[in-house]
Design a protein around this motif. Structure first.
Motif, PDB file in Angstrom:
ATOM      1  N   GLN A 278      -0.354  -6.606 -11.436  1.00  0.00           N
ATOM      2  CA  GLN A 278      -1.582  -6.255 -12.140  1.00  0.00           C
ATOM      3  C   GLN A 278      -2.444  -5.289 -11.345  1.00  0.00           C
ATOM      4  OE1 GLN A 278      -3.289 -10.070 -13.130  1.00  0.00           O
ATOM      5  NE2 GLN A 278      -1.837 -10.442 -14.775  1.00  0.00           N
ATOM      6  N   ILE A 279      -2.586  -5.491 -10.039  1.00  0.00           N
ATOM      7  CA  ILE A 279      -3.382  -4.536  -9.266  1.00  0.00           C
ATOM      8  C   ILE A 279      -2.620  -3.225  -9.095  1.00  0.00           C
ATOM      9  CG2 ILE A 279      -4.628  -6.355  -8.061  1.00  0.00           C
ATOM     10  CD1 ILE A 279      -2.980  -5.763  -5.586  1.00  0.00           C
ATOM     11  N   TYR A 280      -1.279  -3.293  -9.127  1.00  0.00           N
ATOM     12  CA  TYR A 280      -0.505  -2.048  -9.094  1.00  0.00           C
ATOM     13  C   TYR A 280      -0.790  -1.223 -10.347  1.00  0.00           C
ATOM     14  CZ  TYR A 280       3.420   1.201  -8.868  1.00  0.00           C
ATOM     15  OH  TYR A 280       4.176   2.347  -8.839  1.00  0.00           O
ATOM     16  N   ASP A 281      -0.800  -1.865 -11.498  1.00  0.00           N
ATOM     17  CA  ASP A 281      -1.054  -1.148 -12.742  1.00  0.00           C
ATOM     18  C   ASP A 281      -2.420  -0.479 -12.732  1.00  0.00           C
ATOM     19  OD1 ASP A 281       1.392  -1.921 -13.661  1.00  0.00           O
ATOM     20  OD2 ASP A 281       0.664  -3.535 -14.945  1.00  0.00           O
ATOM     21  N   ILE A 282      -3.439  -1.185 -12.236  1.00  0.00           N
ATOM     22  CA  ILE A 282      -4.780  -0.608 -12.196  1.00  0.00           C
ATOM     23  C   ILE A 282      -4.862   0.491 -11.154  1.00  0.00           C
ATOM     24  CG2 ILE A 282      -7.182  -1.095 -11.576  1.00  0.00           C
ATOM     25  CD1 ILE A 282      -6.455  -1.924 -14.361  1.00  0.00           C
ATOM     26  N   GLY A 283      -4.313   0.244  -9.978  1.00  0.00           N
ATOM     27  CA  GLY A 283      -4.383   1.247  -8.921  1.00  0.00           C
ATOM     28  C   GLY A 283      -3.660   2.527  -9.273  1.00  0.00           C
TER      29      GLY A 283
ATOM     30  N   PRO B 290       0.794  -1.239   0.000  1.00  0.00           N
ATOM     31  CA  PRO B 290       0.000   0.000   0.000  1.00  0.00           C
ATOM     32  C   PRO B 290       0.822   1.283   0.000  1.00  0.00           C
ATOM     33  CG  PRO B 290      -0.863  -1.569   1.597  1.00  0.00           C
ATOM     34  CD  PRO B 290       0.455  -2.103   1.134  1.00  0.00           C
ATOM     35  N   MET B 291       2.099   1.205   0.369  1.00  0.00           N
ATOM     36  CA  MET B 291       2.931   2.394   0.454  1.00  0.00           C
ATOM     37  C   MET B 291       3.736   2.638  -0.817  1.00  0.00           C
ATOM     38  SD  MET B 291       4.366   1.840   4.336  1.00  0.00           S
ATOM     39  CE  MET B 291       5.143   3.455   4.357  1.00  0.00           C
ATOM     40  N   MET B 292       3.522   1.823  -1.842  1.00  0.00           N
ATOM     41  CA  MET B 292       4.376   1.872  -3.025  1.00  0.00           C
ATOM     42  C   MET B 292       3.818   2.687  -4.174  1.00  0.00           C
ATOM     43  SD  MET B 292       5.749  -2.088  -3.095  1.00  0.00           S
ATOM     44  CE  MET B 292       6.728  -1.806  -4.570  1.00  0.00           C
ATOM     45  N   GLY B 293       2.706   3.368  -3.986  1.00  0.00           N
ATOM     46  CA  GLY B 293       2.166   4.150  -5.086  1.00  0.00           C
ATOM     47  C   GLY B 293       0.900   4.875  -4.704  1.00  0.00           C
ATOM     48  N   SER B 294       0.253   5.415  -5.713  1.00  0.00           N
ATOM     49  CA  SER B 294      -1.015   6.130  -5.545  1.00  0.00           C
ATOM     50  C   SER B 294      -1.705   6.181  -6.899  1.00  0.00           C
ATOM     51  CB  SER B 294      -0.771   7.552  -5.020  1.00  0.00           C
ATOM     52  OG  SER B 294      -0.001   8.297  -5.957  1.00  0.00           O
ATOM     53  N   GLY B 295      -2.950   6.540  -6.893  1.00  0.00           N
ATOM     54  CA  GLY B 295      -3.700   6.639  -8.137  1.00  0.00           C
ATOM     55  C   GLY B 295      -5.186   6.695  -7.872  1.00  0.00           C
ATOM     56  N   PRO B 296      -5.975   6.987  -8.887  1.00  0.00           N
ATOM     57  CA  PRO B 296      -7.425   7.080  -8.708  1.00  0.00           C
ATOM     58  C   PRO B 296      -8.048   5.825  -8.111  1.00  0.00           C
ATOM     59  CG  PRO B 296      -6.789   7.976 -10.849  1.00  0.00           C
ATOM     60  CD  PRO B 296      -5.567   7.349 -10.267  1.00  0.00           C
ATOM     61  N   TYR B 297      -7.535   4.645  -8.489  1.00  0.00           N
ATOM     62  CA  TYR B 297      -8.100   3.393  -7.999  1.00  0.00           C
ATOM     63  C   TYR B 297      -7.183   2.701  -6.987  1.00  0.00           C
ATOM     64  CZ  TYR B 297     -11.650   3.714 -11.620  1.00  0.00           C
ATOM     65  OH  TYR B 297     -12.711   4.128 -12.393  1.00  0.00           O
ATOM     66  N   TRP B 298      -6.226   3.421  -6.458  1.00  0.00           N
ATOM     67  CA  TRP B 298      -5.252   2.804  -5.557  1.00  0.00           C
ATOM     68  C   TRP B 298      -5.920   2.250  -4.292  1.00  0.00           C
ATOM     69  CZ3 TRP B 298      -0.380   1.398  -6.415  1.00  0.00           C
ATOM     70  CH2 TRP B 298       0.396   1.019  -5.316  1.00  0.00           C
ATOM     71  N   GLU B 299      -6.737   3.063  -3.679  1.00  0.00           N
ATOM     72  CA  GLU B 299      -7.362   2.622  -2.438  1.00  0.00           C
ATOM     73  C   GLU B 299      -8.408   1.544  -2.689  1.00  0.00           C
ATOM     74  OE1 GLU B 299      -7.761   2.414   1.639  1.00  0.00           O
ATOM     75  OE2 GLU B 299      -6.251   3.446   0.412  1.00  0.00           O
ATOM     76  N   SER B 300      -9.116   1.639  -3.803  1.00  0.00           N
ATOM     77  CA  SER B 300     -10.162   0.659  -4.075  1.00  0.00           C
ATOM     78  C   SER B 300      -9.585  -0.697  -4.469  1.00  0.00           C
ATOM     79  CB  SER B 300     -11.095   1.157  -5.181  1.00  0.00           C
ATOM     80  OG  SER B 300     -10.420   1.244  -6.420  1.00  0.00           O
ATOM     81  N   ARG B 301      -8.364  -0.732  -4.988  1.00  0.00           N
ATOM     82  CA  ARG B 301      -7.748  -2.011  -5.356  1.00  0.00           C
ATOM     83  C   ARG B 301      -6.687  -2.426  -4.347  1.00  0.00           C
ATOM     84  NH1 ARG B 301      -8.374  -4.796 -10.021  1.00  0.00           N
ATOM     85  NH2 ARG B 301      -7.480  -6.358  -8.642  1.00  0.00           N
ATOM     86  N   VAL B 302      -5.632  -1.643  -4.222  1.00  0.00           N
ATOM     87  CA  VAL B 302      -4.550  -2.004  -3.305  1.00  0.00           C
ATOM     88  C   VAL B 302      -5.022  -1.900  -1.858  1.00  0.00           C
ATOM     89  CG1 VAL B 302      -2.193  -1.464  -2.604  1.00  0.00           C
ATOM     90  CG2 VAL B 302      -2.854  -1.240  -5.006  1.00  0.00           C
ATOM     91  N   GLY B 303      -5.800  -0.858  -1.547  1.00  0.00           N
ATOM     92  CA  GLY B 303      -6.333  -0.728  -0.192  1.00  0.00           C
ATOM     93  C   GLY B 303      -7.303  -1.845   0.147  1.00  0.00           C
ATOM     94  N   PHE B 304      -8.098  -2.256  -0.824  1.00  0.00           N
ATOM     95  CA  PHE B 304      -9.017  -3.378  -0.622  1.00  0.00           C
ATOM     96  C   PHE B 304      -8.240  -4.655  -0.328  1.00  0.00           C
ATOM     97  CE2 PHE B 304     -11.615  -6.817  -2.605  1.00  0.00           C
ATOM     98  CZ  PHE B 304     -12.700  -6.767  -1.745  1.00  0.00           C
ATOM     99  N   GLU B 305      -7.161  -4.886  -1.068  1.00  0.00           N
ATOM    100  CA  GLU B 305      -6.319  -6.060  -0.818  1.00  0.00           C
ATOM    101  C   GLU B 305      -5.662  -5.973   0.548  1.00  0.00           C
ATOM    102  OE1 GLU B 305      -5.945  -9.452  -1.979  1.00  0.00           O
ATOM    103  OE2 GLU B 305      -5.840  -8.394  -3.884  1.00  0.00           O
ATOM    104  N   ARG B 306      -5.187  -4.788   0.906  1.00  0.00           N
ATOM    105  CA  ARG B 306      -4.560  -4.594   2.221  1.00  0.00           C
ATOM    106  C   ARG B 306      -5.528  -4.922   3.358  1.00  0.00           C
ATOM    107  NH1 ARG B 306      -4.489   1.193   2.728  1.00  0.00           N
ATOM    108  NH2 ARG B 306      -6.667   0.717   3.225  1.00  0.00           N
ATOM    109  N   ASP B 307      -6.716  -4.366   3.282  1.00  0.00           N
ATOM    110  CA  ASP B 307      -7.701  -4.575   4.350  1.00  0.00           C
ATOM    111  C   ASP B 307      -8.078  -6.049   4.470  1.00  0.00           C
ATOM    112  OD1 ASP B 307      -7.632  -1.863   4.729  1.00  0.00           O
ATOM    113  OD2 ASP B 307      -9.475  -1.463   3.605  1.00  0.00           O
TER     114      ASP B 307
END
Length: 754
Positions: free
Chosen positions: A681-686, A435-452
């Motif tokens: 793949q989720i990094y690319d989308i996030g 979760p600390m490796m990037g940001s983006g419009p869908y970062w929280e909805s994809r990477v944050g969802f995986e983190r949670d």
């Protein structure tokens, strides 16, 4: 156009443009009749607020030539002028934002400029408009004290980037299902024919549009929803449209939301990684510089365990290309091919529900019969299960013939210890560092969802029950496969123990009966519950773990018994043939290879085409039959490759084709690649900042980068984690040799395939 004119007005400070309203008003981009009259040099007619209906708070009648499409709201202005923002820091900063816009202040114009003004390409499926994420997300300004406020301290404003979903439909109109679905529409009919959802699940939902909105970080997603709902509802009511406004917290993010301190979990992850690398470096140095076979003292167990971390030994194990068995040698290519295809299929899934410039390309791909090889790609998992059952049967039968008994506890524990360390390390990475490796419009909805999910449900992965316990919140959506494989592995041990004790004339019917049972289970469930027979990857599907069929049927172990038992039967045939002298004639071998190894996988995938066609008439019995047989048929086709090359004659070309020397090392990295590929793949989308184009070229290029990344990192982790752990497990659970065992043969006496 209106947004461009507005920016010109702000830039030059031209007050006669009258694009702003006071605190109690709001404005829209509207091409009304009054604005189409002769205009000034900037293209906007000087009209009073009472003349122009777009400034009125009350419901306004629709003028001739005015429609929802020409009166689409300018979202940042609707928000800034909203009178429904709750009192508090958000409302105060929005008032300063509005004043800053009027004064052409840089931070305010930057916030406005980062937002979407007007959607484009909606009719062709571009429903997600991302604006300028970084311009909003990185916005930070210290404002001087407000002269009209009692607070004398300076105020700090930051940007919060939100994706606002506007879902609209006509009031009192129920879209009728057409007699026949077509992806092309008559251009002379109403635009609603192309917008409204009428049951064609192949199409992107054009009545749901996402627009980016940059607001002060003090405003929450709920504040944004409250601010937009009432004014947009008035506009929609005037056009006889029902409009729903949604702002999900996961799509409304600010830089200040990200914790800056290292968590305990992250510190633990970094400590483990550093410790492993230190062990590998030290062991490799000792192995190459100090250790000598001539001077080695037998029975030095601490030294032997230490040498299991030697990079030189683990690399030698990975790149060993020695032959084992004609049929089993082919499993390397099968495994690599299935892993590569799974990575490609999961890459394709990243196009579902995420920004596309031209969704019609994806929609029309469903009409191409050949595309079922990709869209029905989830069936390839049954090939993995078949191969897993085959290897288990061969190894267990060898063990039973050699020792006349089976140590269930040691085998189950060995499987757990070999798979789990690398698995849990990847789970920990998803929960802490990722979760600390990037940001983006869908970062929280994809990477944050995986983190949670990983933080909350890691224990279900550890116990291999995540496909039954909270599957909708599963950590790593592809990890269900490991749980199913583990369950079927345990079941397979008991089945093979029973098979070994039976005479072969009863043993083979016993295994066939289990295959029939495994086929009947999905058949009955599909028929009784009126379920779809396969997992349908569709353009509007954002997250597989929210799909009812995926979490309720696709990931369940009892739905895969047939495929695994096919592999067990194939393994028994291969093992029992090792002492036989007969071989299948050349003609029959070649005919059966084409029919089973080629025909069954292709046919079982191609028959799914009707379930991706909304015009198909589906019969419950036929649907249930496909649900029951297609997975078993696919596993049968894959396992028949090994069986036919083992017992058949005249398949030398097939064997040489299936055993290239470059494949075994890659096949040994398949487990790590399967665990890792979804991270990229989720990094690319996030982290995506703009919509993409769906095309074969783009899919293949992204697939190539996926393969390079995942297999490269898998090689590293195989040397550092997977290889050492497997050797240590073998060292502990088998008879301890004088030195750490090489990756030669497993406990069943055959060279390790998996």
């Amino acid at each position: 156009m209106i947004g461009t004119v507005f920016m010109l007005c702000v830039s030059f400070g031209l007050t006669n443009c009258q694009v702003f309203a006071d605190k109690n008003k709001f404005c829209y981009a509207s091409y009304s009749e009054s604005q189409l009259r002769p205009s000034n040099t900037l293209g906007m007619h000087r009209t009073s607020r009472t003349e122009n209906p777009i400034y009125s708070r009350r419901a306004v009648p629709v003028s001739r030539g005015s429609s929802w499409w020409t009166d689409f709201p300018v979202l940042p202005l609707v928000f800034a002028n909203s009178n429904t923002i709750p009192k508090g820091p958000c409302r105060e900063q929005v008032q300063r934002y509005l004043k800053g816009l009027a004064n052409s202040t840089l931070w305010a114009v930057q916030m406005f400029d980062a937002s979407t003004k007007y959607p484009n390409g909606v009719l062709h499926g571009q429903t997600k408009h991302l604006g300028s994420f970084d311009q909003c997300y990185n916005l930070r300004a210290v404002l001087p004290p407000d002269e009209f406020s009692d607070i004398e301290e300076p105020d700090e404003v930051e940007g919060r980037y939100c994706l606002v979903r506007l879902r609209y439909q006509r009031k009192d109109v129920v879209p009728k299902r057409p007699q026949s679905f077509n992806l092309d529409f008559d251009p002379n009919l109403s635009v609603w024919n192309a917008i409204e959802y009428r049951g064609d699940f192949r199409r992107v939902k054009r009545h749901s549009v996402y627009l980016s909105l940059c607001v002060p970080a003090s405003c929450s997603s709920q504040d944004v929803t409250t601010a937009l709902t009432e004014p947009l509802k008035e506009l929609a009511n005037a056009r006889q449209i029902h409009l729903d406004v949604t702002v999900k917290p996961s799509l409304c993010q600010a830089r200040s939301d990200v914790p800056e301190d290292f968590t305990v979990g992250l510190k633990v992850f970094l400590f483990i990684v550093v410790a492993l690398f230190v062990l590998v470096v030290a062991s490799s140095w000792y192995d190459s510089s100090v250790y000598s076979l001539e001077k080695a003292v037998k029975g030095n167990e601490p030294r032997d365990l230490f040498l299991c971390f030697s990079a030189r030994r683990n690399l030698r194990s990975i790149f060993d290309t020695g032959n084992i068995h004609p049929g089993l040698d082919c499993i390397h290519l099968i495994r690599f091919f299935l892993t590569a295809f799974a990575i490609l299929a999961h890459r394709l899934m990243q196009y579902y529900g995420y920004p596309l410039v031209e969704s019609t390309y994806l929609e029309k791909a469903y009409t191409v019969p050949f595309s079922m090889i990709v869209f029905n790609g989830p069936i390839i998992v049954d090939g993995f299960f078949g191969i897993g059952g085959l290897l288990l049967a061969y190894g267990v039968l060898h063990e039973l013939d050699r020792r006349k008994r089976l140590d269930f506890t040691a085998l189950i524990l060995s499987r757990f210890l070999r798979l789990t360390p690398l698995y849990m390390l990847v789970v920990l990475f998803n929960a802490t560092l990722m979760p600390m490796m990037g940001s983006g419009p869908y970062w929280e909805s994809r990477v944050g969802f995986e983190r949670d999910n990983c933080v909350k449900n890691w224990w279900t992965n550890l116990l291999y029950i995540n496909n039954y316990v909270r599957p909708n919140e599963m950590c790593m959506f592809q990890s269900w496969y490991l749980s199913v494989d583990y369950h079927l592995y345990i079941m397979g041990l008991f089945v093979l123990w029973a098979y070994w004790h039976l005479p072969r004339r009863l043993g083979y019917p016993f295994l066939c009966g289990l295959i029939a049972l495994g086929t009947a289970i999905p058949f009955v469930i599909t028929y009784v519950q009126d379920q779809q027979p396969i997992f349908l990857g569709l353009p509007f599907m954002v997250e597989a773990r929210r799909d009812p069929y995926f979490v309720g049927h696709y990931v369940k172990s009892h739905m895969r018994i047939g495929s695994y038992m096919v592999g067990v039967l194939a393994g028994a045939i291969v093992y029992d043939h090792k002492n036989a002298t007969w071989r299948l004639p050349k003609a029959w071998s070649r005919v059966l290879f084409i029919l089973l190894a080629v025909g069954f996988p292709i046919i079982s995938q191609a028959l799914a085409a009707k379930y991706f066609d909304p015009n198909s008439e589906l019969h419950p019995l036929e649907t249930a039959a496909y649900a029951g047989f297609h997975r078993t048929a696919y596993a049968l086709g894959i396992c028949s490759i090994v069986v036919l090359i083992t017992i058949g004659d005249g398949l030398d070309f097939h064997y040489n084709f299936m055993t290239p020397r470059w494949v075994p090392p890659l096949a040994r990295l398949a487990y790590g690649a399967y665990l890792l590929h979804n991270i990229k793949q989720i990094y690319d989308i996030g982290a995506t900042r703009s919509p993409r184009v769906f095309s074969i070229n783009n899919c293949l290029w992204e697939f190539v980068s996926d393969m390079v990344y995942t297999f490269g990192i898998s090689l590293l982790l195989s040397v550092v984690v997977e290889g050492p752990i497997r050797k240590i497990v073998k060292f502990i659970l088998t008879k301890r040799p004088s030195k750490c065992p090489a990756e030669g043969s497993n406990s069943y006496g055959i060279k390790k395939i998996n």
